[in-house]
Design a protein around this motif. Sequence first.
Motif, PDB file in Angstrom:
ATOM      1  N   ASN A  83       0.819  -1.223   0.000  1.00 47.89           N
ATOM      2  CA  ASN A  83       0.000   0.000   0.000  1.00 47.89           C
ATOM      3  C   ASN A  83       0.849   1.269   0.000  1.00 47.89           C
ATOM      4  N   ALA A  84       2.119   1.147   0.380  1.00 46.97           N
ATOM      5  CA  ALA A  84       3.005   2.316   0.450  1.00 46.97           C
ATOM      6  C   ALA A  84       3.733   2.590  -0.864  1.00 46.97           C
ATOM      7  N   ILE A  85       3.588   1.735  -1.854  1.00 53.76           N
ATOM      8  CA  ILE A  85       4.244   1.988  -3.141  1.00 53.76           C
ATOM      9  C   ILE A  85       3.742   3.328  -3.699  1.00 53.76           C
ATOM     10  N   GLY A  86       4.706   4.166  -4.069  1.00 51.13           N
ATOM     11  CA  GLY A  86       4.383   5.500  -4.572  1.00 51.13           C
ATOM     12  C   GLY A  86       4.305   6.551  -3.483  1.00 51.13           C
ATOM     13  N   LYS A  87       4.493   6.132  -2.226  1.00 52.95           N
ATOM     14  CA  LYS A  87       4.426   7.070  -1.101  1.00 52.95           C
ATOM     15  C   LYS A  87       5.815   7.299  -0.516  1.00 52.95           C
ATOM     16  N   TYR A  88       5.937   8.403   0.206  1.00 50.16           N
ATOM     17  CA  TYR A  88       7.186   8.798   0.845  1.00 50.16           C
ATOM     18  C   TYR A  88       7.333   8.031   2.159  1.00 50.16           C
ATOM     19  N   ILE A  89       8.467   7.354   2.352  1.00 52.94           N
ATOM     20  CA  ILE A  89       8.669   6.550   3.552  1.00 52.94           C
ATOM     21  C   ILE A  89      10.028   6.828   4.193  1.00 52.94           C
ATOM     22  N   HIS A  90      10.146   6.429   5.440  1.00 51.94           N
ATOM     23  CA  HIS A  90      11.397   6.486   6.201  1.00 51.94           C
ATOM     24  C   HIS A  90      11.799   5.052   6.509  1.00 51.94           C
ATOM     25  N   VAL A  91      13.063   4.721   6.252  1.00 46.09           N
ATOM     26  CA  VAL A  91      13.570   3.371   6.497  1.00 46.09           C
ATOM     27  C   VAL A  91      14.788   3.465   7.410  1.00 46.09           C
ATOM     28  N   SER A  92      14.760   2.710   8.523  1.00 48.42           N
ATOM     29  CA  SER A  92      15.907   2.598   9.433  1.00 48.42           C
ATOM     30  C   SER A  92      16.537   1.233   9.239  1.00 48.42           C
ATOM     31  N   LEU A  93      17.871   1.211   9.279  1.00 41.61           N
ATOM     32  CA  LEU A  93      18.596  -0.023   9.003  1.00 41.61           C
ATOM     33  C   LEU A  93      19.350  -0.526  10.230  1.00 41.61           C
ATOM     34  N   TYR A  94      19.630  -1.829  10.227  1.00 34.91           N
ATOM     35  CA  TYR A  94      20.441  -2.432  11.281  1.00 34.91           C
ATOM     36  C   TYR A  94      21.907  -2.055  11.150  1.00 34.91           C
ATOM     37  N   GLN A  95      22.349  -1.846   9.915  1.00 31.59           N
ATOM     38  CA  GLN A  95      23.742  -1.475   9.681  1.00 31.59           C
ATOM     39  C   GLN A  95      23.796  -0.465   8.541  1.00 31.59           C
ATOM     40  N   LYS A  96      24.913   0.214   8.419  1.00 31.86           N
ATOM     41  CA  LYS A  96      25.048   1.276   7.427  1.00 31.86           C
ATOM     42  C   LYS A  96      25.026   0.738   5.998  1.00 31.86           C
ATOM     43  N   LEU A  97      24.405   1.536   5.144  1.00 31.03           N
ATOM     44  CA  LEU A  97      24.397   1.311   3.708  1.00 31.03           C
ATOM     45  C   LEU A  97      24.774   2.646   3.083  1.00 31.03           C
ATOM     46  N   ASP A  98      25.787   2.683   2.274  1.00 28.59           N
ATOM     47  CA  ASP A  98      26.286   3.944   1.706  1.00 28.59           C
ATOM     48  C   ASP A  98      26.589   4.960   2.804  1.00 28.59           C
ATOM     49  N   GLY A  99      27.066   4.464   3.960  1.00 24.54           N
ATOM     50  CA  GLY A  99      27.477   5.342   5.054  1.00 24.54           C
ATOM     51  C   GLY A  99      26.349   5.865   5.933  1.00 24.54           C
ATOM     52  N   LYS A 100      25.114   5.405   5.719  1.00 24.80           N
ATOM     53  CA  LYS A 100      23.978   5.898   6.499  1.00 24.80           C
ATOM     54  C   LYS A 100      23.132   4.736   7.018  1.00 24.80           C
ATOM     55  N   LYS A 101      22.448   4.978   8.144  1.00 24.25           N
ATOM     56  CA  LYS A 101      21.558   3.960   8.709  1.00 24.25           C
ATOM     57  C   LYS A 101      20.081   4.325   8.562  1.00 24.25           C
ATOM     58  N   ALA A 102      19.782   5.449   7.899  1.00 20.28           N
ATOM     59  CA  ALA A 102      18.391   5.857   7.695  1.00 20.28           C
ATOM     60  C   ALA A 102      18.262   6.577   6.360  1.00 20.28           C
ATOM     61  N   PHE A 103      17.144   6.314   5.691  1.00 18.60           N
ATOM     62  CA  PHE A 103      16.872   6.937   4.393  1.00 18.60           C
ATOM     63  C   PHE A 103      15.407   7.322   4.319  1.00 18.60           C
ATOM     64  N   GLU A 104      15.139   8.380   3.554  1.00 13.09           N
ATOM     65  CA  GLU A 104      13.771   8.755   3.230  1.00 13.09           C
ATOM     66  C   GLU A 104      13.681   8.938   1.727  1.00 13.09           C
ATOM     67  N   GLY A 105      12.563   8.471   1.188  1.00  9.54           N
ATOM     68  CA  GLY A 105      12.339   8.614  -0.240  1.00  9.54           C
ATOM     69  C   GLY A 105      11.015   7.987  -0.626  1.00  9.54           C
ATOM     70  N   THR A 106      10.710   8.047  -1.904  1.00  4.19           N
ATOM     71  CA  THR A 106       9.478   7.463  -2.414  1.00  4.19           C
ATOM     72  C   THR A 106       9.716   5.983  -2.702  1.00  4.19           C
ATOM     73  N   LEU A 107       8.849   5.145  -2.160  1.00  2.00           N
ATOM     74  CA  LEU A 107       8.946   3.710  -2.402  1.00  2.00           C
ATOM     75  C   LEU A 107       8.492   3.442  -3.831  1.00  2.00           C
ATOM     76  N   GLU A 108       9.422   3.041  -4.667  1.00  2.00           N
ATOM     77  CA  GLU A 108       9.124   2.808  -6.076  1.00  2.00           C
ATOM     78  C   GLU A 108       8.673   1.372  -6.329  1.00  2.00           C
ATOM     79  N   SER A 109       9.350   0.421  -5.676  1.00  2.00           N
ATOM     80  CA  SER A 109       9.010  -0.988  -5.890  1.00  2.00           C
ATOM     81  C   SER A 109       9.599  -1.821  -4.757  1.00  2.00           C
ATOM     82  N   LEU A 110       9.154  -3.064  -4.700  1.00  2.00           N
ATOM     83  CA  LEU A 110       9.698  -3.989  -3.725  1.00  2.00           C
ATOM     84  C   LEU A 110       9.509  -5.405  -4.227  1.00  2.00           C
ATOM     85  N   ASP A 111      10.370  -6.272  -3.740  1.00  2.00           N
ATOM     86  CA  ASP A 111      10.194  -7.700  -3.955  1.00  2.00           C
ATOM     87  C   ASP A 111      10.605  -8.398  -2.663  1.00  2.00           C
TER      88      ASP A 111
END
Length: 157
Positions: free
Chosen positions: A96-124
């Motif tokens: 239901n969140a596809i196409g919506k703006y979301i906040h994602v927190s991670l267990y470990q860093k990805l690209d030097g960050k542990k949190a991201f915000e953006g529009t959910l484009e797709s998922l599998d």
Amino acid sequence: MSEVIDRVSKTVQPILDDNNFYLYDIEYVQEGGSWYLRVYIDKDQGVSLDDCVLVSDQLSEKLDELDPDPFDEPYFLEVSSPGAERPLKRESDYQNAIGKYIHVSLYQKLDGKKAFEGTLESLDDDQLTLSVKDKTRVHQLEIPRKLISKARLAIEF
């Protein structure tokens, strides 16, 4: 605790069906020495305070009638909307969140960050794809699902 949630879920569902709501989540938690039963409801047009009062009154009456009583301790009943920044817990929440703006927190860093915000484009089953705005550009970021500790809808400023 899961027995309480199962019984409450079965008890509240007919009330929600009769009033065109759906069950978003149920929590039964202890905080500061008190127990709280939180029932989060939603509907397509959003939930009003009157909607919460209606469900709370009807649910309270039904819970008082349960036999055997699933509650070992006194508790506070709270019925509310999951809010504008609702957590994404189930697969249907993510869909239901596809196409919506979301906040994602991670267990470990990805690209030097542990949190991201953006529009959910797709998922599998393995990853989410976010459209992320940096200061100078918009780019696609693939986040492995196994790295996600929490995700929620977010308000874009």
